[in-house]
Design a protein around this motif. Structure first.
Motif, PDB file in Angstrom:
ATOM      1  N   ASP A  97       0.834  -1.199   0.000  1.00 17.65           N
ATOM      2  CA  ASP A  97       0.000   0.000   0.000  1.00 17.65           C
ATOM      3  C   ASP A  97       0.873   1.256   0.000  1.00 17.65           C
ATOM      4  OD1 ASP A  97      -2.148   1.707   0.123  1.00 17.65           O
ATOM      5  OD2 ASP A  97      -2.454   1.445   2.291  1.00 17.65           O
ATOM      6  N   ARG A  98       0.708   2.096  -1.022  1.00 13.04           N
ATOM      7  CA  ARG A  98       1.535   3.299  -1.146  1.00 13.04           C
ATOM      8  C   ARG A  98       1.148   4.359  -0.124  1.00 13.04           C
ATOM      9  NH1 ARG A  98       2.734   5.120  -7.086  1.00 13.04           N
ATOM     10  NH2 ARG A  98       4.245   6.300  -5.891  1.00 13.04           N
ATOM     11  N   LYS A  99      -0.057   4.263   0.436  1.00 15.40           N
ATOM     12  CA  LYS A  99      -0.452   5.216   1.473  1.00 15.40           C
ATOM     13  C   LYS A  99       0.235   4.899   2.793  1.00 15.40           C
ATOM     14  CE  LYS A  99      -4.879   6.212  -0.587  1.00 15.40           C
ATOM     15  NZ  LYS A  99      -6.322   6.047  -0.516  1.00 15.40           N
ATOM     16  N   GLU A 100       0.454   3.613   3.044  1.00 14.92           N
ATOM     17  CA  GLU A 100       1.137   3.209   4.276  1.00 14.92           C
ATOM     18  C   GLU A 100       2.654   3.354   4.155  1.00 14.92           C
ATOM     19  OE1 GLU A 100       1.546  -0.661   7.226  1.00 14.92           O
ATOM     20  OE2 GLU A 100       0.164  -0.734   5.538  1.00 14.92           O
ATOM     21  N   VAL A 102       4.947   5.385   2.165  1.00 15.33           N
ATOM     22  CA  VAL A 102       5.042   6.539   1.279  1.00 15.33           C
ATOM     23  C   VAL A 102       6.372   6.554   0.539  1.00 15.33           C
ATOM     24  CG1 VAL A 102       4.977   9.045   1.160  1.00 15.33           C
ATOM     25  CG2 VAL A 102       3.491   7.840   2.751  1.00 15.33           C
ATOM     26  N   SER A 103       7.450   6.337   1.254  1.00 15.71           N
ATOM     27  CA  SER A 103       8.770   6.354   0.636  1.00 15.71           C
ATOM     28  C   SER A 103       9.008   5.047  -0.106  1.00 15.71           C
ATOM     29  CB  SER A 103       9.848   6.533   1.708  1.00 15.71           C
ATOM     30  OG  SER A 103      11.125   6.447   1.128  1.00 15.71           O
TER      31      SER A 103
END
Length: 129
Positions: A97-100, A102-103
């Motif tokens: 998950d890119r929201k969790e 971020v980097s």
């Protein structure tokens, strides 16, 4: 431990059985003496072979794909003595998950990948043929 390099090696292993799955990864195994044509592909039949597949559609950034592959090779090298002499491919089957995370190459992502890979290889040892 040897690394898979050619397309034919990866295809031979992916044609074998899936021995373990987690939320994001799947582990495929091919016994080196099982298919008739597998032995010439792998040479040393008494060694552990490992390959990593991280598709671009699941990890868009190259830095993320490379970080996941590095974790796959590092974790598998630490547990290679408990793996049977066979060819293995660890395949990313779901994206993180890119929201969790971020980097693209954060310590949090690396720790999550490492923990899940350790769990995957522990399940693979339990499913030992």
């Amino acid at each position: 431990m040897q690394r898979l390099k050619t397309r034919a090696q990866f295809q031979a292993v992916l044609a074998g059985a899936t021995v373990a799955r987690t939320a994001h990864f799947a582990l495929h195994r091919c016994a080196l003496d099982a298919p008739a044509g597998a032995l010439p592909l792998f040479g040393l039949a008494h060694d552990v072979w490992i390959g990593a597949m991280v598709p671009k559609r699941l990890a868009r950034r190259a830095v993320t794909r490379n970080a996941i592959k590095r974790q796959i090779y590092h974790v598998s090298a630490t547990v290679q003595t408990s793996l049977p002499p066979a060819a293995h491919v660890v395949r990313l089957r779901a994206g993180f998950d890119r929201k969790e995370f971020v980097s693209a190459s954060s310590d949090k992502l690396k720790a999550a990948v490492r923990a899940e890979l350790e769990h995957l290889l522990q399940r693979a040892r339990a499913a030992r043929p």
